[in-house]
Design a protein around this motif. Sequence first.
Motif, PDB file in Angstrom:
ATOM      1  N   GLU A 232       0.809  -1.225   0.000  1.00  0.00           N
ATOM      2  CA  GLU A 232       0.000   0.000   0.000  1.00  0.00           C
ATOM      3  C   GLU A 232       0.841   1.273   0.000  1.00  0.00           C
ATOM      4  N   ALA A 233       1.815   1.332   0.899  1.00  0.00           N
ATOM      5  CA  ALA A 233       2.631   2.539   1.006  1.00  0.00           C
ATOM      6  C   ALA A 233       3.414   2.779  -0.277  1.00  0.00           C
ATOM      7  N   GLU A 234       3.996   1.719  -0.819  1.00  0.00           N
ATOM      8  CA  GLU A 234       4.757   1.850  -2.063  1.00  0.00           C
ATOM      9  C   GLU A 234       3.858   2.261  -3.229  1.00  0.00           C
ATOM     10  N   ALA A 235       2.650   1.694  -3.264  1.00  0.00           N
ATOM     11  CA  ALA A 235       1.713   2.038  -4.337  1.00  0.00           C
ATOM     12  C   ALA A 235       1.313   3.505  -4.258  1.00  0.00           C
ATOM     13  N   GLU A 236       1.077   3.978  -3.042  1.00  0.00           N
ATOM     14  CA  GLU A 236       0.713   5.382  -2.871  1.00  0.00           C
ATOM     15  C   GLU A 236       1.857   6.301  -3.273  1.00  0.00           C
ATOM     16  N   GLN A 237       3.070   5.912  -2.929  1.00  0.00           N
ATOM     17  CA  GLN A 237       4.233   6.710  -3.307  1.00  0.00           C
ATOM     18  C   GLN A 237       4.388   6.752  -4.830  1.00  0.00           C
ATOM     19  N   SER A 238       4.195   5.615  -5.475  1.00  0.00           N
ATOM     20  CA  SER A 238       4.341   5.553  -6.934  1.00  0.00           C
ATOM     21  C   SER A 238       3.280   6.383  -7.643  1.00  0.00           C
ATOM     22  N   ILE A 239       2.027   6.271  -7.221  1.00  0.00           N
ATOM     23  CA  ILE A 239       0.964   7.014  -7.906  1.00  0.00           C
ATOM     24  C   ILE A 239       1.104   8.513  -7.663  1.00  0.00           C
ATOM     25  N   ARG A 240       1.550   8.910  -6.480  1.00  0.00           N
ATOM     26  CA  ARG A 240       1.773  10.333  -6.220  1.00  0.00           C
ATOM     27  C   ARG A 240       2.930  10.871  -7.073  1.00  0.00           C
ATOM     28  N   GLU A 241       3.942  10.038  -7.259  1.00  0.00           N
ATOM     29  CA  GLU A 241       5.065  10.448  -8.105  1.00  0.00           C
ATOM     30  C   GLU A 241       4.583  10.678  -9.534  1.00  0.00           C
ATOM     31  N   ILE A 242       3.759   9.768 -10.039  1.00  0.00           N
ATOM     32  CA  ILE A 242       3.218   9.912 -11.389  1.00  0.00           C
ATOM     33  C   ILE A 242       2.335  11.149 -11.490  1.00  0.00           C
ATOM     34  N   GLU A 243       1.457  11.330 -10.512  1.00  0.00           N
ATOM     35  CA  GLU A 243       0.542  12.484 -10.524  1.00  0.00           C
ATOM     36  C   GLU A 243       1.315  13.798 -10.453  1.00  0.00           C
ATOM     37  N   ASP A 244       2.377  13.824  -9.654  1.00  0.00           N
ATOM     38  CA  ASP A 244       3.182  15.049  -9.551  1.00  0.00           C
ATOM     39  C   ASP A 244       3.855  15.369 -10.883  1.00  0.00           C
ATOM     40  N   HIS A 245       4.359  14.340 -11.574  1.00  0.00           N
ATOM     41  CA  HIS A 245       4.981  14.548 -12.886  1.00  0.00           C
ATOM     42  C   HIS A 245       3.965  15.108 -13.874  1.00  0.00           C
ATOM     43  N   VAL A 246       2.767  14.540 -13.874  1.00  0.00           N
ATOM     44  CA  VAL A 246       1.733  14.984 -14.817  1.00  0.00           C
ATOM     45  C   VAL A 246       1.272  16.395 -14.476  1.00  0.00           C
ATOM     46  N   ALA A 247       1.043  16.650 -13.200  1.00  0.00           N
ATOM     47  CA  ALA A 247       0.563  17.966 -12.783  1.00  0.00           C
ATOM     48  C   ALA A 247       1.575  19.064 -13.085  1.00  0.00           C
ATOM     49  N   ALA A 248       2.856  18.714 -13.066  1.00  0.00           N
ATOM     50  CA  ALA A 248       3.894  19.719 -13.321  1.00  0.00           C
ATOM     51  C   ALA A 248       3.819  20.267 -14.739  1.00  0.00           C
ATOM     52  N   THR A 249       3.280  19.484 -15.664  1.00  0.00           N
ATOM     53  CA  THR A 249       3.180  19.945 -17.057  1.00  0.00           C
ATOM     54  C   THR A 249       1.745  20.208 -17.493  1.00  0.00           C
ATOM     55  N   LYS A 250       0.772  19.619 -16.801  1.00  0.00           N
ATOM     56  CA  LYS A 250      -0.627  19.748 -17.222  1.00  0.00           C
ATOM     57  C   LYS A 250      -1.485  20.545 -16.248  1.00  0.00           C
ATOM     58  N   GLY A 251      -0.917  20.964 -15.128  1.00  0.00           N
ATOM     59  CA  GLY A 251      -1.689  21.727 -14.165  1.00  0.00           C
ATOM     60  C   GLY A 251      -2.575  20.840 -13.307  1.00  0.00           C
ATOM     61  N   GLU A 252      -3.651  21.412 -12.776  1.00  0.00           N
ATOM     62  CA  GLU A 252      -4.535  20.683 -11.864  1.00  0.00           C
ATOM     63  C   GLU A 252      -5.140  19.477 -12.571  1.00  0.00           C
ATOM     64  N   LEU A 253      -5.129  18.335 -11.870  1.00  0.00           N
ATOM     65  CA  LEU A 253      -5.608  17.095 -12.461  1.00  0.00           C
ATOM     66  C   LEU A 253      -7.116  16.949 -12.288  1.00  0.00           C
ATOM     67  N   PRO A 254      -7.764  16.191 -13.165  1.00  0.00           N
ATOM     68  CA  PRO A 254      -9.208  15.952 -13.034  1.00  0.00           C
ATOM     69  C   PRO A 254      -9.514  15.224 -11.732  1.00  0.00           C
TER      70      PRO A 254
END
Length: 511
Positions: A232-254
């Motif tokens: 669980e902890a690793e999965a949360e870390q991975s998805i947050r890392e992905i979301e942060d990468h996307v948000a850095a170029t696309k802004g606020e996520l849906p």
Amino acid sequence: MATTSADNATDSPHSIRSLIPARIDRLPWSRFHTRLVIALGIAWILDGLEITIASNVGPDLTLKSTLNLGSGAVGDIAWWYLIGEVIGALYFGRLSDKLGRRNLFMITLGVYLIGSGLTAATPGGGHWLIFLYATRILAGMGIGGEYAAINSAIDEMIPAKYRGRIDLAVNGTYWAGALIGTVITLWVLNHVAPGWGWRIAFLVGPVLALCIIYVRRNLPESPRWQIMHGHEAEAEQSIREIEDHVAATKGELPPVDSSNELEIRPTTQIGYLALLRALFRQYPGRSVLVFALMSTQSFLYNAIFFTYGLVLEFFFHVKATDTAYYFFAFAAGNLAGPLTIGRLFDTIGRKKMIAGTYILSGILLAISAVLFKNGSLNATTQTIAWAIVFFFASAGASAGYLTASEVFPLEVRAKAIAVFFAIAQAFGAFGSAWYAHLIGTGSDRNTLFAGYIVGAIAMVLGGLAAVFFGVNAEGRSLEDVATPLGVIGKPPESIFRAGSERPVTDPPAET
């Protein structure tokens, strides 16, 4: 940015509630996804590169200044590489489901790098032939393992909206590797002394692999795999890392739709017995579908591709040194198909496009076979005809790999890809050997015409399998296409046989 973390507080013991699959699927396309595709998609470029280089340097390996091999020994190089691919797919596919996608796509690339690098270092003469074959097995194992680990990782981390076109494009880049391999060998073999030329050619792949290892080292593990295995902890870390990468170029996520939350009971190790139970008890139609798609395309591709030079040489009297130039048009048609019409598999739909590309390529092949038999084609027009046929066949074949990777549960996804890949390779090996026998000395077009008709029928049968057993997976979450074995919060009605709208009354198998 709306997110929901995995939570242990559920009504079922040892279970997890998570929105991670929904969080992945709602993401817009971003630089992260582009980097992911480039880093992982290199596997198919390496395979096309490797096979093309091995085929093109074969004649040079018979020279006394190189390895002084017999023609039979040169021909066996491809067989040992194929055997390695099958071994690697089955072995590393199992480990990918057990240890994770990231661990394996780093290991498999390293195995390929070592194997191909050692091939280039093969000494000449005597028992070193065994060393050469062993290095081809090792290189093949790395590429075979890549097929299982990479297809799984790409499907699990690409948003559902883009999954079809991206998977087709990635699988289609095999032909980009083939084009690169042709250019490299044409230059090296014509400008470098034979004793060194073939070695330099075999080192191109490992050098490229070294660069890609550097890129891959920063990619996250598949959050889907992590959450389904209780990390669980690793999965949360991975998805947050992905979301942060996307948000850095696309802004606020849906926002995330909370109704897509899954309740998961992490599974233990899934063995091949559980795999067979999942495939043939719960998904018999899907198993028939994937078998038909993978085996028919492999038969046709290996039969045509590996005898292409012989046909040009024996029937159209093209010099052996000039056949590579005709190959460019053939490979370009194969590459263009998935890249240009791949998006239609996400818009028009999987069933229609897979059935259409398989059946249409079969019909076109039958037409070209009749023209070939009647002597209506020359080397140029035959190549053009095949480029058109395989424009559609390539898109369909790439969709076969896509289907294998998305219609089975996550816990057995990599092993399922590996099993059907191994079966397909067996059909491909038979096809190439049979067509070579049909060609003979090039004195009788009728026998090869019969082989082409069999290949055309095979592709039509693959298309009909898609008509009857195809799955409407376009735009759908992987968990909706095939409910993971560990998901207990979804009702049984979310699992369907062969993509039909008839619910399965029994709950998913548990292990």
